[in-house]
Design a protein around this motif. Structure first.
Motif, PDB file in Angstrom:
ATOM      1  N   CYS A   9     -89.295  -9.358  70.407  1.00 52.36           N
ATOM      2  CA  CYS A   9     -90.638  -9.737  69.976  1.00 52.36           C
ATOM      3  C   CYS A   9     -90.890  -9.067  68.633  1.00 52.36           C
ATOM      4  CB  CYS A   9     -91.663  -9.277  71.006  1.00 52.36           C
ATOM      5  SG  CYS A   9     -93.362  -9.668  70.553  1.00 52.36           S
ATOM      6  N   LEU A  11     -93.880  -8.601  67.283  1.00 51.89           N
ATOM      7  CA  LEU A  11     -95.223  -8.029  67.190  1.00 51.89           C
ATOM      8  C   LEU A  11     -95.165  -6.509  67.102  1.00 51.89           C
ATOM      9  CD1 LEU A  11     -97.144 -10.068  69.912  1.00 51.89           C
ATOM     10  CD2 LEU A  11     -97.274 -10.363  67.434  1.00 51.89           C
ATOM     11  N   ASP A  18    -102.502  -6.296  72.476  1.00 57.05           N
ATOM     12  CA  ASP A  18    -103.582  -7.295  72.407  1.00 57.05           C
ATOM     13  C   ASP A  18    -103.144  -8.603  73.044  1.00 57.05           C
ATOM     14  OD1 ASP A  18    -105.257  -5.516  71.102  1.00 57.05           O
ATOM     15  OD2 ASP A  18    -104.925  -6.388  69.115  1.00 57.05           O
ATOM     16  N   ARG A  19    -101.920  -9.041  72.747  1.00 57.11           N
ATOM     17  CA  ARG A  19    -101.413 -10.300  73.291  1.00 57.11           C
ATOM     18  C   ARG A  19    -101.279 -10.212  74.805  1.00 57.11           C
ATOM     19  NH1 ARG A  19     -98.151 -13.695  70.565  1.00 57.11           N
ATOM     20  NH2 ARG A  19     -99.632 -13.230  68.913  1.00 57.11           N
ATOM     21  N   GLU A  20    -100.760  -9.086  75.270  1.00 59.68           N
ATOM     22  CA  GLU A  20    -100.631  -8.884  76.712  1.00 59.68           C
ATOM     23  C   GLU A  20    -102.002  -8.947  77.375  1.00 59.68           C
ATOM     24  OE1 GLU A  20     -97.975  -5.885  79.202  1.00 59.68           O
ATOM     25  OE2 GLU A  20     -99.643  -4.874  78.194  1.00 59.68           O
ATOM     26  N   TRP A  23    -103.169 -12.604  77.687  1.00 67.02           N
ATOM     27  CA  TRP A  23    -102.546 -13.294  78.824  1.00 67.02           C
ATOM     28  C   TRP A  23    -103.171 -12.835  80.136  1.00 67.02           C
ATOM     29  CZ3 TRP A  23     -99.851 -17.560  79.068  1.00 67.02           C
ATOM     30  CH2 TRP A  23     -99.062 -17.958  77.975  1.00 67.02           C
ATOM     31  N   LEU A  56    -102.336 -19.528  72.779  1.00 65.16           N
ATOM     32  CA  LEU A  56    -101.417 -18.443  73.133  1.00 65.16           C
ATOM     33  C   LEU A  56     -99.957 -18.894  73.074  1.00 65.16           C
ATOM     34  CD1 LEU A  56    -103.155 -16.543  76.061  1.00 65.16           C
ATOM     35  CD2 LEU A  56    -102.469 -15.606  73.859  1.00 65.16           C
ATOM     36  N   LEU A  59     -98.932 -19.041  69.478  1.00 64.23           N
ATOM     37  CA  LEU A  59     -98.728 -17.691  68.950  1.00 64.23           C
ATOM     38  C   LEU A  59     -97.413 -17.101  69.438  1.00 64.23           C
ATOM     39  CD1 LEU A  59    -102.348 -16.289  69.326  1.00 64.23           C
ATOM     40  CD2 LEU A  59    -101.140 -16.727  67.168  1.00 64.23           C
ATOM     41  N   GLU A  60     -97.078 -17.338  70.685  1.00 70.28           N
ATOM     42  CA  GLU A  60     -95.814 -16.832  71.226  1.00 70.28           C
ATOM     43  C   GLU A  60     -94.618 -17.445  70.500  1.00 70.28           C
ATOM     44  OE1 GLU A  60     -95.523 -14.325  73.019  1.00 70.28           O
ATOM     45  OE2 GLU A  60     -97.404 -14.166  74.100  1.00 70.28           O
TER      46      GLU A  60
END
Length: 102
Positions: A9, A11, A18-20, A23, A56, A59-60
């Motif tokens: 990843c 990031l 933040d992404r976690e 989700w 999302l 973004l992933e």
């Protein structure tokens, strides 16, 4: 045969957190069902999640090229996240925790 991309990843640690969180919040609010599949995971979400989950998944695709995500809309929103090599195991590990609300 092509080798699957490395599981990585791009990031930063803060952006990853933040992404976690995004989700986790989405699944806590809209998850109807979670299914492990041989090639990854399938999430079924309430229709209100569609725009957010599409964002999302897009973004992933920018930071985690080792898996693919598709979003389809029927009665529910279906999200398929699939990968090759060791990718399904990683997706299972990540989403088992998310789907359990952990």
């Amino acid at each position: 045969m092509d080798e699957p991309p490395p599981i990585a990843c791009t990031l930063s640690p803060a952006a990853f957190a933040d992404r976690e969180g995004a989700w986790r919040a989405m699944l806590a609010t809209w998850l109807v069902s979670y299914e492990r599949r041989p090639d990854g995971v399938r999430l079924r979400l309430r229709p209100a999640a569609e725009d957010r989950v599409r964002d999302l998944v897009a973004l992933e695709a920018e930071c985690c090229g080792w898996f693919r995500g598709t979003v389809t809309r029927g009665e529910l929103v279906t999200v398929d996240l699939v990968a090759a090599g060791d990718g399904p195991m990683v997706l299972h590990t990540m989403f088992d925790v998310f789907a359990a609300g952990g």
